[in-house]
Write a protein that holds these residues in place. Sequence first.
Motif, short mmCIF file in Angstrom:
data_model
loop_
_atom_site.label_atom_id
_atom_site.label_comp_id
_atom_site.label_asym_id
_atom_site.label_seq_id
_atom_site.Cartn_x
_atom_site.Cartn_y
_atom_site.Cartn_z
N ALA A 1 -3.27 2.63 -2.41
CA ALA A 1 -1.75 2.15 -2.70
C ALA A 1 -1.16 1.97 -1.40
N TRP B 1 7.02 0.43 0.77
CA TRP B 1 7.65 -0.15 -0.45
C TRP B 1 9.10 -0.43 -0.11
N TRP C 1 -4.89 -2.99 -3.59
CA TRP C 1 -4.04 -2.01 -3.97
C TRP C 1 -5.32 -1.07 -4.51
N GLY D 1 -1.95 -1.51 -0.33
CA GLY D 1 -1.54 -2.50 -1.22
C GLY D 1 -0.07 -2.74 -1.00
N GLN D 2 0.79 -1.86 -0.64
CA GLN D 2 2.09 -2.01 -0.53
C GLN D 2 2.46 -2.80 1.07
#
Length: 358
Positions: A72, A301, A67, A75-76
């Motif tokens: 991001a 997410w 992440w 990472g998600q």
Amino acid sequence: MVDFLYTLWLGKPVWMWLGFHAVVFFLLAFDLGLLHRDKTREIGVRESLLLTAFYLTLGLCFGAWIWWYLGAQAGQEYLAGLVVEKSLSMDNVFVIAVIFGFLGIPRVAQHRVLLWGILAAVVLRGLMIGLGAALVHEAEWVLTFFAAFLIYAGVKMLVSGSEEEAEGETANRFVAFARKHLRVTRDLDGQKFLTVRPDPLTGRPVRWLTPLALALVLVNGADVIFAVDSVPAIFAITTDTYVVYTSNIFAILGLRALYFALAAMVDRFAYLKGALAMILIFIGLKIVVADTFDLVTIEPWQALVVTVALLGGGIAYSLWRTRAAARAEAAPGAGYLEAGTPPAPGVRAPGTVTNANH
């Protein structure tokens, strides 16, 4: 040398691949060399849960690094992939329990099979992920094929019979074939995969396979079969080969530890298969409605939240449905399980089922 480390390989610098494999090697060496030097000690439920938490924490820490370093989005995708692989590996645990029960492998020897099975799984998953990445890179329509396969696999899982019973039948046929064409002992020789016994015809000492070796082959075969579902599932979340591979391997590393906790209460998860099937169907539909036809936008997410909700709901429902049986088994004098591996749903208790070694 420094320039080589920054050379791109499958979209990421070489040092990222080498660093990850160094972590994996260290964990396996730590597990084999320090945690389980005593081959006569069984892994209990408490130790299994602690090891599971340890590997999960490491996987999450690695995800936090992804992440931070890759952003991001990556990472998600990593976290979503880790959760999906962990979820699908739970079904693999139940099949492994059937294999060990069928071959009469005691708990004290199961760790050795699982450890070598994980080493083989790391190599096999790497090959399958590399093949999947090449296919996706050459033709994006392969993702649509993955989607159709995942939906089909999920529906089949919902309507088909017990996968554990099917694996038991496969194990029975495999063992019969092996005993007919190979030299296989009826009993174990400690924790050896190979042993030396006299040839029944010549009397000369020759090498024999032990039931532990048959268990290793069946466990690896089961992992390949489950990878056919799980690899397309994670490519449905991300096509970043590094994220796919690292999340997959971290899920596998924790599988051995997770096994000893889940195998001790396998009957409590008799209704989890429906949730795993719905996860496969959801991921397949995600490709169709979000990636192929762009009807809606599903962020990584959001896929993670849906996956966790389905898995958590499946676990809660399964524990609720089996609560009465658990209370009855916990009543004084009601239990039949000792230190061995409990049977999977639909498999009778030890002593009432014919074992491959009898």
